[in-house]
Scaffold this active site. Sequence first.
Site, PDB file in Angstrom:
ATOM      1  N   TYR A  50       0.820  -1.221   0.000  1.00 43.27           N
ATOM      2  CA  TYR A  50       0.000   0.000   0.000  1.00 43.27           C
ATOM      3  C   TYR A  50       0.851   1.268   0.000  1.00 43.27           C
ATOM      4  O   TYR A  50       0.353   2.330   0.384  1.00 43.27           O
ATOM      5  CB  TYR A  50      -0.949  -0.009   1.197  1.00 43.27           C
ATOM      6  N   ARG A 103     -18.935  -5.771  -1.165  1.00 41.89           N
ATOM      7  CA  ARG A 103     -18.760  -4.893   0.003  1.00 41.89           C
ATOM      8  C   ARG A 103     -20.096  -4.621   0.693  1.00 41.89           C
ATOM      9  O   ARG A 103     -20.156  -4.530   1.928  1.00 41.89           O
ATOM     10  CB  ARG A 103     -18.039  -3.615  -0.404  1.00 41.89           C
ATOM     11  N   ASN A 113     -13.151  -3.301   4.688  1.00 45.80           N
ATOM     12  CA  ASN A 113     -14.152  -3.387   3.610  1.00 45.80           C
ATOM     13  C   ASN A 113     -14.053  -4.671   2.785  1.00 45.80           C
ATOM     14  O   ASN A 113     -14.392  -4.681   1.605  1.00 45.80           O
ATOM     15  CB  ASN A 113     -14.113  -2.126   2.747  1.00 45.80           C
ATOM     16  N   GLU A 127       0.409  -5.525  -8.784  1.00 44.39           N
ATOM     17  CA  GLU A 127      -0.080  -6.228  -7.593  1.00 44.39           C
ATOM     18  C   GLU A 127       0.014  -7.749  -7.762  1.00 44.39           C
ATOM     19  O   GLU A 127       0.366  -8.458  -6.808  1.00 44.39           O
ATOM     20  CB  GLU A 127      -1.522  -5.786  -7.315  1.00 44.39           C
TER      21      GLU A 127
HETATM   22  P1  GDP Z   1     -10.316   0.969  -3.016  1.00 46.97           P
HETATM   23  O1  GDP Z   1      -9.590   1.092  -4.338  1.00 46.97           O
HETATM   24  O2  GDP Z   1     -11.812   0.940  -3.178  1.00 46.97           O
HETATM   25  O3  GDP Z   1      -9.824  -0.205  -2.202  1.00 46.97           O
HETATM   26  O4  GDP Z   1     -10.030   2.294  -2.168  1.00 46.97           O
HETATM   27  P2  GDP Z   1      -8.713   3.211  -1.981  1.00 46.97           P
HETATM   28  O5  GDP Z   1      -7.671   2.871  -3.006  1.00 46.97           O
HETATM   29  O6  GDP Z   1      -9.184   4.622  -1.892  1.00 46.97           O
HETATM   30  O7  GDP Z   1      -8.191   2.806  -0.543  1.00 46.97           O
HETATM   31  C1  GDP Z   1      -7.478   1.601  -0.322  1.00 46.97           C
HETATM   32  C2  GDP Z   1      -7.964   0.972   0.956  1.00 46.97           C
HETATM   33  O8  GDP Z   1      -7.653   1.825   2.053  1.00 46.97           O
HETATM   34  C3  GDP Z   1      -9.494   0.789   1.061  1.00 46.97           C
HETATM   35  O9  GDP Z   1      -9.969  -0.351   0.411  1.00 46.97           O
HETATM   36  C4  GDP Z   1      -9.693   0.715   2.565  1.00 46.97           C
HETATM   37  O10 GDP Z   1      -9.367  -0.576   3.090  1.00 46.97           O
HETATM   38  C5  GDP Z   1      -8.643   1.712   3.069  1.00 46.97           C
HETATM   39  N1  GDP Z   1      -9.242   3.028   3.299  1.00 46.97           N
HETATM   40  C6  GDP Z   1      -9.704   3.924   2.375  1.00 46.97           C
HETATM   41  N2  GDP Z   1     -10.200   5.029   2.968  1.00 46.97           N
HETATM   42  C7  GDP Z   1     -10.066   4.819   4.297  1.00 46.97           C
HETATM   43  C8  GDP Z   1     -10.402   5.602   5.454  1.00 46.97           C
HETATM   44  O11 GDP Z   1     -10.936   6.709   5.369  1.00 46.97           O
HETATM   45  N3  GDP Z   1     -10.084   5.043   6.676  1.00 46.97           N
HETATM   46  C9  GDP Z   1      -9.496   3.818   6.809  1.00 46.97           C
HETATM   47  N4  GDP Z   1      -9.223   3.337   8.033  1.00 46.97           N
HETATM   48  N5  GDP Z   1      -9.157   3.061   5.735  1.00 46.97           N
HETATM   49  C10 GDP Z   1      -9.450   3.551   4.508  1.00 46.97           C
END
Ligand code: GDP
Length: 138
Positions: A50, A103, A113, A127
């Site tokens: 990440y 989800r 999630n 990845e």
């Molecule tokens: P995705 O592509 O839908 O998985 O979303 P993102 O790339 O924006 O974020 C990666 C991952 O970070 C998400 O799947 C969540 O597990 C985590 N994440 C995203 N936003 C938040 C947040 O506001 N708080 C927390 N604790 N985790 C988050």
Amino acid sequence: MSNMTFTMIKPDATAKGHTGNILQHILDSGFKIKAMKWVHLTAQQAGLFYEVHKERPFYGELVSFMSSGPIVAAILEKDNAVSDFRAVIGATNPAQAAEGTIRKLYAASIGENAIHGSDSNENAKIESDFFFSAFERF
Ligand code: GDP
């Protein structure tokens, strides 16, 4: 790689016993499993995976969550795999995810999630290569 995507069933979903149902949902949505493994990431490995989110405020929480228990990592194949899979998993925040998405069905919060899906063909390759060697893909 436009017909491939990468997924992880996250620690919240494996701990709650949703692994089998989520895999069935993926297969029923028309994806083929090209590679799959059950792994428990170290914090260092989760941090590397990440790294693009390093500057985001939730990075620490994300790394500790993703290393808190076992995950299922997999490479999936289907036409338009990346965008079709994003539709199958639903919005990042389960409260905003469409009915019937993984989800919506299995996730508790925006952090925990249930499932990951690559957001581009380029990231699907990066990845997939992070987790799998050529000998582990069929
Ligand atoms: P995705 O592509 O839908 O998985 O979303 P993102 O790339 O924006 O974020 C990666 C991952 O970070 C998400 O799947 C969540 O597990 C985590 N994440 C995203 N936003 C938040 C947040 O506001 N708080 C927390 N604790 N985790 C988050």
